[in-house]
Design a protein around this motif. Structure first.
Motif, PDB file in Angstrom:
ATOM      1  N   ARG A  90      31.247  33.619  35.717  1.00  0.00           N
ATOM      2  CA  ARG A  90      31.481  32.540  34.744  1.00  0.00           C
ATOM      3  C   ARG A  90      31.108  31.231  35.431  1.00  0.00           C
ATOM      4  O   ARG A  90      31.646  30.911  36.486  1.00  0.00           O
ATOM      5  CB  ARG A  90      32.943  32.519  34.320  1.00  0.00           C
ATOM      6  CG  ARG A  90      33.188  31.566  33.173  1.00  0.00           C
ATOM      7  CD  ARG A  90      34.570  31.754  32.618  1.00  0.00           C
ATOM      8  NE  ARG A  90      34.596  31.207  31.260  1.00  0.00           N
ATOM      9  CZ  ARG A  90      35.627  31.278  30.479  1.00  0.00           C
ATOM     10  NH1 ARG A  90      36.730  31.870  30.880  1.00  0.00           N
ATOM     11  NH2 ARG A  90      35.578  30.758  29.273  1.00  0.00           N
ATOM     12  N   ASN A  91      30.156  30.519  34.840  1.00  0.00           N
ATOM     13  CA  ASN A  91      29.651  29.268  35.431  1.00  0.00           C
ATOM     14  C   ASN A  91      29.183  29.474  36.870  1.00  0.00           C
ATOM     15  O   ASN A  91      29.448  28.657  37.746  1.00  0.00           O
ATOM     16  CB  ASN A  91      30.715  28.171  35.369  1.00  0.00           C
ATOM     17  CG  ASN A  91      31.148  27.877  33.951  1.00  0.00           C
ATOM     18  OD1 ASN A  91      30.333  27.908  33.026  1.00  0.00           O
ATOM     19  ND2 ASN A  91      32.430  27.609  33.768  1.00  0.00           N
TER      20      ASN A  91
ATOM     21  N   ASP B 186      30.194  33.643  27.324  1.00  0.00           N
ATOM     22  CA  ASP B 186      31.303  33.225  28.193  1.00  0.00           C
ATOM     23  C   ASP B 186      31.129  33.734  29.621  1.00  0.00           C
ATOM     24  O   ASP B 186      31.533  33.063  30.577  1.00  0.00           O
ATOM     25  CB  ASP B 186      32.638  33.741  27.637  1.00  0.00           C
ATOM     26  CG  ASP B 186      32.984  33.127  26.292  1.00  0.00           C
ATOM     27  OD1 ASP B 186      32.547  31.987  26.019  1.00  0.00           O
ATOM     28  OD2 ASP B 186      33.691  33.790  25.513  1.00  0.00           O
ATOM     29  N   VAL B 187      30.599  34.951  29.768  1.00  0.00           N
ATOM     30  CA  VAL B 187      30.385  35.529  31.102  1.00  0.00           C
ATOM     31  C   VAL B 187      29.005  36.171  31.170  1.00  0.00           C
ATOM     32  O   VAL B 187      28.449  36.592  30.157  1.00  0.00           O
ATOM     33  CB  VAL B 187      31.457  36.582  31.476  1.00  0.00           C
ATOM     34  CG1 VAL B 187      32.818  35.952  31.651  1.00  0.00           C
ATOM     35  CG2 VAL B 187      31.492  37.723  30.497  1.00  0.00           C
TER      36      VAL B 187
ATOM     37  N   ALA C 219      40.425  34.280  27.281  1.00  0.00           N
ATOM     38  CA  ALA C 219      39.525  33.287  26.692  1.00  0.00           C
ATOM     39  C   ALA C 219      38.075  33.764  26.685  1.00  0.00           C
ATOM     40  O   ALA C 219      37.197  33.064  26.193  1.00  0.00           O
ATOM     41  CB  ALA C 219      39.644  31.965  27.452  1.00  0.00           C
ATOM     42  N   ILE C 220      37.812  34.930  27.240  1.00  0.00           N
ATOM     43  CA  ILE C 220      36.445  35.455  27.303  1.00  0.00           C
ATOM     44  C   ILE C 220      36.201  36.319  26.070  1.00  0.00           C
ATOM     45  O   ILE C 220      36.888  37.315  25.857  1.00  0.00           O
ATOM     46  CB  ILE C 220      36.230  36.246  28.610  1.00  0.00           C
ATOM     47  CG1 ILE C 220      36.397  35.299  29.796  1.00  0.00           C
ATOM     48  CG2 ILE C 220      34.869  36.928  28.607  1.00  0.00           C
ATOM     49  CD1 ILE C 220      36.405  35.984  31.139  1.00  0.00           C
ATOM     50  N   ASN C 221      35.212  35.922  25.272  1.00  0.00           N
ATOM     51  CA  ASN C 221      34.918  36.628  24.033  1.00  0.00           C
ATOM     52  C   ASN C 221      33.494  37.168  23.939  1.00  0.00           C
ATOM     53  O   ASN C 221      33.183  37.932  23.034  1.00  0.00           O
ATOM     54  CB  ASN C 221      35.162  35.693  22.840  1.00  0.00           C
ATOM     55  CG  ASN C 221      36.603  35.240  22.787  1.00  0.00           C
ATOM     56  OD1 ASN C 221      37.509  36.058  22.816  1.00  0.00           O
ATOM     57  ND2 ASN C 221      36.816  33.936  22.726  1.00  0.00           N
ATOM     58  N   SER C 222      32.605  36.712  24.840  1.00  0.00           N
ATOM     59  CA  SER C 222      31.215  37.147  24.761  1.00  0.00           C
ATOM     60  C   SER C 222      30.643  37.353  26.160  1.00  0.00           C
ATOM     61  O   SER C 222      31.150  36.802  27.137  1.00  0.00           O
ATOM     62  CB  SER C 222      30.384  36.115  23.997  1.00  0.00           C
ATOM     63  OG  SER C 222      30.408  34.872  24.663  1.00  0.00           O
TER      64      SER C 222
ATOM     65  N   THR D 207      41.616  32.981  36.600  1.00  0.00           N
ATOM     66  CA  THR D 207      40.788  33.060  35.400  1.00  0.00           C
ATOM     67  C   THR D 207      41.608  33.543  34.214  1.00  0.00           C
ATOM     68  O   THR D 207      42.373  34.504  34.331  1.00  0.00           O
ATOM     69  CB  THR D 207      39.609  34.029  35.627  1.00  0.00           C
ATOM     70  OG1 THR D 207      38.806  33.524  36.687  1.00  0.00           O
ATOM     71  CG2 THR D 207      38.766  34.186  34.378  1.00  0.00           C
TER      72      THR D 207
END
Length: 189
Positions: free
Chosen positions: A148-149, A90-91, A44-47, A40
């Motif tokens: 995530r997803n 994002d997560v 790239a995770i911002n929110s 991972t």
């Protein structure tokens, strides 16, 4: 003061310092544990957004504790420049409490030693350990998970200890400290 007495005083001081350092090391606080998906890209995770945990645990989460944990997580993630979002984050972040029983394996050790002075040194050492109680402690763990997803990408947990009769302020303080301990390891480096 003769040289023998000076050496003996120095030996006692050094022994006392070593004993205190070992004692302090034995009393250290718990360390949080983490696990994560190495594939991972956490940069790239911002929110984030909160989601309900699907874990079945042996400890129900009351509304007040749930809100304290959410506030602590939101504050820590905001400090890491993650924005809370109500939709399309994002997560997804979830958390839960669990309890486990742990035997108290505390003991007290005594060691004795001696030697004779002069040119020839001889010594004798004796040691023994005394158990302290045979009670079982109940530990409460706080686990925080990032998805995530629909896939778990990060998990951290630590012991949460605020006592049964703690005031609301003490509970909030303990939760904030535990969440901070866990999230110091996010994002993984």
């Amino acid at each position: 003061m003769n040289a023998y007495h000076s050496k003996q005083t120095h030996y006692i001081r050094v022994s006392l310092i070593v004993f205190i350092m070992l004692l302090l090391g034995a009393c250290s606080s718990s360390k949080s544990n983490i696990d994560y998906d190495v594939n991972t890209d956490f940069n790239a995770i911002n929110s984030f957004q909160f989601s309900s945990s699907t874990k079945v645990t042996n400890l129900a989460l009351d509304d007040l504790t749930e809100q304290r944990v959410k506030n602590a997580i939101a504050d820590e993630l905001a400090n890491k420049a993650l924005l809370e979002s109500s939709d399309g984050a994002d997560v997804q972040v979830s958390f839960f409490l669990s309890e486990q029983q742990k035997e108290n394996n505390s003991s007290f050790s005594i060691g004795l030693g001696g030697s004779t002075g002069g040119r020839v040194s001889t010594g004798i050492g004796l040691g023994t350990t005394f158990p302290i109680g045979d009670r079982v402690d109940t530990l409460t763990n706080l686990t925080i998970e990032f998805y995530r997803n629909g896939k778990l990408i990060w998990r951290g947990f630590d012991e949460l200890d605020f006592g049964k009769n703690a005031s609301p302020d003490k509970r909030t303080e303990a939760i904030n400290k535990t969440v901070a301990n866990i999230l110091t390891k996010y994002p993984p480096s």
